[in-house]
Design a protein around this motif. Sequence first.
Motif, PDB file in Angstrom:
ATOM      1  N   ASP A 148       2.801  30.783  32.765  1.00 51.33           N
ATOM      2  CA  ASP A 148       3.824  30.545  33.771  1.00 51.33           C
ATOM      3  C   ASP A 148       3.223  30.616  35.175  1.00 51.33           C
ATOM      4  N   ARG A 149       3.584  29.622  35.995  1.00 46.92           N
ATOM      5  CA  ARG A 149       3.059  29.571  37.371  1.00 46.92           C
ATOM      6  C   ARG A 149       3.268  30.853  38.153  1.00 46.92           C
ATOM      7  N   GLN A 150       4.445  31.457  37.909  1.00 45.03           N
ATOM      8  CA  GLN A 150       4.779  32.711  38.620  1.00 45.03           C
ATOM      9  C   GLN A 150       3.706  33.786  38.372  1.00 45.03           C
ATOM     10  N   ASP A 151       3.103  33.728  37.188  1.00 45.43           N
ATOM     11  CA  ASP A 151       2.157  34.785  36.824  1.00 45.43           C
ATOM     12  C   ASP A 151       0.729  34.520  37.298  1.00 45.43           C
ATOM     13  N   LEU A 152       0.503  33.371  37.937  1.00 39.86           N
ATOM     14  CA  LEU A 152      -0.849  33.096  38.449  1.00 39.86           C
ATOM     15  C   LEU A 152      -1.067  33.899  39.732  1.00 39.86           C
ATOM     16  N   ASP A 153      -2.182  34.590  39.767  1.00 37.72           N
ATOM     17  CA  ASP A 153      -2.482  35.423  40.930  1.00 37.72           C
ATOM     18  C   ASP A 153      -3.627  34.768  41.710  1.00 37.72           C
ATOM     19  N   ILE A 154      -3.334  34.290  42.906  1.00 37.39           N
ATOM     20  CA  ILE A 154      -4.389  33.605  43.678  1.00 37.39           C
ATOM     21  C   ILE A 154      -5.103  34.542  44.659  1.00 37.39           C
ATOM     22  N   SER A 155      -4.809  35.841  44.571  1.00 36.71           N
ATOM     23  CA  SER A 155      -5.600  36.769  45.390  1.00 36.71           C
ATOM     24  C   SER A 155      -6.972  36.925  44.728  1.00 36.71           C
ATOM     25  N   PRO A 156      -8.014  37.225  45.509  1.00 33.70           N
ATOM     26  CA  PRO A 156      -9.359  37.253  44.922  1.00 33.70           C
ATOM     27  C   PRO A 156      -9.562  38.382  43.915  1.00 33.70           C
ATOM     28  N   LYS A 157     -10.507  38.121  42.981  1.00 34.29           N
ATOM     29  CA  LYS A 157     -10.872  39.168  42.023  1.00 34.29           C
ATOM     30  C   LYS A 157     -11.915  40.088  42.646  1.00 34.29           C
ATOM     31  N   LEU A 158     -12.866  39.477  43.369  1.00 32.48           N
ATOM     32  CA  LEU A 158     -13.911  40.265  44.020  1.00 32.48           C
ATOM     33  C   LEU A 158     -14.116  39.759  45.440  1.00 32.48           C
ATOM     34  N   VAL A 159     -14.278  40.697  46.365  1.00 31.96           N
ATOM     35  CA  VAL A 159     -14.679  40.326  47.734  1.00 31.96           C
ATOM     36  C   VAL A 159     -15.841  41.226  48.122  1.00 31.96           C
ATOM     37  N   GLY A 160     -17.013  40.602  48.282  1.00 32.33           N
ATOM     38  CA  GLY A 160     -18.195  41.366  48.686  1.00 32.33           C
ATOM     39  C   GLY A 160     -19.057  40.406  49.464  1.00 32.33           C
ATOM     40  N   PHE A 161     -20.274  40.129  48.968  1.00 31.19           N
ATOM     41  CA  PHE A 161     -21.071  39.073  49.595  1.00 31.19           C
ATOM     42  C   PHE A 161     -20.341  37.743  49.463  1.00 31.19           C
ATOM     43  N   ALA A 162     -19.744  37.522  48.287  1.00 26.51           N
ATOM     44  CA  ALA A 162     -18.934  36.323  48.065  1.00 26.51           C
ATOM     45  C   ALA A 162     -17.486  36.719  47.799  1.00 26.51           C
ATOM     46  N   THR A 163     -16.597  35.741  47.860  1.00 30.33           N
ATOM     47  CA  THR A 163     -15.228  35.941  47.382  1.00 30.33           C
ATOM     48  C   THR A 163     -15.101  35.169  46.074  1.00 30.33           C
ATOM     49  N   LEU A 164     -14.665  35.836  45.018  1.00 33.95           N
ATOM     50  CA  LEU A 164     -14.532  35.155  43.731  1.00 33.95           C
ATOM     51  C   LEU A 164     -13.091  35.205  43.243  1.00 33.95           C
ATOM     52  N   PRO A 165     -12.626  34.064  42.692  1.00 34.08           N
ATOM     53  CA  PRO A 165     -11.240  34.025  42.201  1.00 34.08           C
ATOM     54  C   PRO A 165     -11.110  34.753  40.856  1.00 34.08           C
ATOM     55  N   ARG A 166      -9.870  35.064  40.491  1.00 37.84           N
ATOM     56  CA  ARG A 166      -9.635  35.643  39.166  1.00 37.84           C
ATOM     57  C   ARG A 166      -9.904  34.610  38.080  1.00 37.84           C
ATOM     58  N   ASP A 167     -10.154  35.104  36.855  1.00 36.06           N
ATOM     59  CA  ASP A 167     -10.391  34.187  35.732  1.00 36.06           C
ATOM     60  C   ASP A 167      -9.084  33.505  35.366  1.00 36.06           C
ATOM     61  N   TYR A 168      -9.161  32.257  34.976  1.00 34.30           N
ATOM     62  CA  TYR A 168      -7.947  31.565  34.547  1.00 34.30           C
ATOM     63  C   TYR A 168      -8.326  30.415  33.629  1.00 34.30           C
ATOM     64  N   LYS A 169      -7.308  29.886  32.956  1.00 34.55           N
ATOM     65  CA  LYS A 169      -7.514  28.686  32.152  1.00 34.55           C
ATOM     66  C   LYS A 169      -6.660  27.571  32.719  1.00 34.55           C
ATOM     67  N   ILE A 170      -7.130  26.347  32.511  1.00 31.17           N
ATOM     68  CA  ILE A 170      -6.440  25.184  33.068  1.00 31.17           C
ATOM     69  C   ILE A 170      -6.388  24.083  32.001  1.00 31.17           C
ATOM     70  N   CYS A 171      -5.339  23.267  32.018  1.00 30.87           N
ATOM     71  CA  CYS A 171      -5.308  22.076  31.144  1.00 30.87           C
ATOM     72  C   CYS A 171      -5.378  20.847  32.035  1.00 30.87           C
ATOM     73  N   LEU A 172      -6.209  19.892  31.643  1.00 29.86           N
ATOM     74  CA  LEU A 172      -6.270  18.642  32.392  1.00 29.86           C
ATOM     75  C   LEU A 172      -5.615  17.543  31.578  1.00 29.86           C
ATOM     76  N   ILE A 173      -4.546  16.998  32.115  1.00 27.57           N
ATOM     77  CA  ILE A 173      -3.786  15.979  31.394  1.00 27.57           C
ATOM     78  C   ILE A 173      -4.062  14.622  32.023  1.00 27.57           C
ATOM     79  N   PRO A 174      -4.559  13.646  31.204  1.00 27.31           N
ATOM     80  CA  PRO A 174      -4.836  12.318  31.765  1.00 27.31           C
ATOM     81  C   PRO A 174      -3.590  11.717  32.385  1.00 27.31           C
ATOM     82  N   ARG A 175      -3.752  10.999  33.497  1.00 22.31           N
ATOM     83  CA  ARG A 175      -2.577  10.385  34.105  1.00 22.31           C
ATOM     84  C   ARG A 175      -2.711   8.860  34.163  1.00 22.31           C
TER      85      ARG A 175
END
Length: 494
Positions: free
Chosen positions: A467-494
């Motif tokens: 569910d979109r509501q449950d996606l967290d776009i705040s970073p997982k790590l912020v140090g030398f780099a900023t890294l996003p949280r782990d997630y899965k994605i589906c790519l649907i041909p258009r």
Amino acid sequence: MDFLGAVALSLTICLTCLILLSTWKQMQGRSKMPPGPTPLPLIGNLLQVDTSNMLKSLMKLSEKYGPVYTIQLGTRRVVVLCGYRAIKEALVDQGDEFGGRGEQATFDWLFQGYGVAFSNGERAKQLRRFSITTLRNFGVGKRSIEERILDEAQYLLGALQDTKGLPFDPTYILSRTVSNIISSVVFGDRFDYEDKEFHSLLYMMLESFRFTSTSWGQLYEMFAGVMNYLPGPQHKAFKMLVGLEKYIEKKVKANEETLDPNSPRDFIDCFLIKMHQEKHNLSSEFFMKNIILTVLNVFFAGTETVSTTMRYGFLVLLKHPEIEEKVHEEIDRVIGRNRSPNIEDRSRMPYTDAVIHEFQRFCNVIPMGLSHRMTKETQFWGYTIPQGTEVFPLLGSALKDPECFERPEAFDPGHFLDEKGQFKKNEAFLPFSIGKRFCFGDMLARMELFLFITSILQHFRFESPIDRQDLDISPKLVGFATLPRDYKICLIPR
Ligand code: D3G
């Protein structure tokens, strides 16, 4: 006095001397430096910062001490620059004085002042000039690299087709594609996506990048001297860096054996030719260690930054399908479905361009920039900063400067659009830093981002398995780099 008593007494004397020495070093020349929190002996201002988010801690301290302040990070005395104006007035208006390179303890463990990114003085100057010229000779910023990127995009689209609309973690699919562009420049060829050695190189880059962004990695920035002797995850990061170095060393040797000085195949060949030309010059910077480590700089920076930005950006689009929808609309209108995107399309696609700028602003991939160092004693904003002092330009503080961006914490492509929907520049957009040491891969990075992102969205739309509501776009790590949280994605041909 018995033996134990003597030991205790000597230990006490040693510790006292250490504390006095540390206090004396911390105080030296401090009175005319920018203000800042009072450091404790040995640990400095460790208690005032949160190593799990140094950017946030350092920005918070600037609320009290101002945009230019001094902090003692373990053994390192650092002047922090916060906000666009301070960064620009230092790195650009006094570019020579602020143009030295400071530490990045994890990478310095391997680099030791060699290679283009972490060196100083004449070495940095020579290697930088050589690297820029050579990248250009291999087409960076020109049509030929555009074609290379578009060819690679076809492989990427194939790999994405193969996911058959099922959920997957995009990390490695994206890093393989991005890395193949810089690989073809430095090593003369792309890697096959199934190549096991390639996978291990990508793993080694990602893991060491990740380490520098963890709390432990930031603690290592302050106490590298002691932590080298203690167990901990820093040793795994070192192993990864050595693995990368060994691979490049092997490639350089292989190139040496098959070198034709009249037709250089790649960046490594050009460096070897230069090394030959300068073999009688005793002060030449073109020698083996600088080849290997410069190639490692270019390969690493050219892989990890762009692929992290794309991975983070796609997560943001999963969260904001209305933004993705508008990019689709612009792609269909300007490019259509029947031809590949090209770089000229960018100026006709202000919305997509704004979204990509906003990816870079929001993702904030190198939040504190690379550390700088004063090349001489300098007057700045009424303070005196001694030669050799390190300087952190908090790039993230410019990217989120409330004076320059209306809603700094939100993802809003409107930050780069005017009322008519045309692209609007913003001077505080500094993901590549500014001044004498700004990122010279900027053109390549921007071209890759535009061409890969438009190629993907021309053919696919994104769907989130959760569910979109449950996606967290705040970073997982912020140090030398900023890294996003782990997630899965589906790519649907258009
Ligand atoms: C990391 C390791 C070795 N050489 C360069 C890097 C690196 C990561 C991000 C940047 O440099 C900034 N361009």
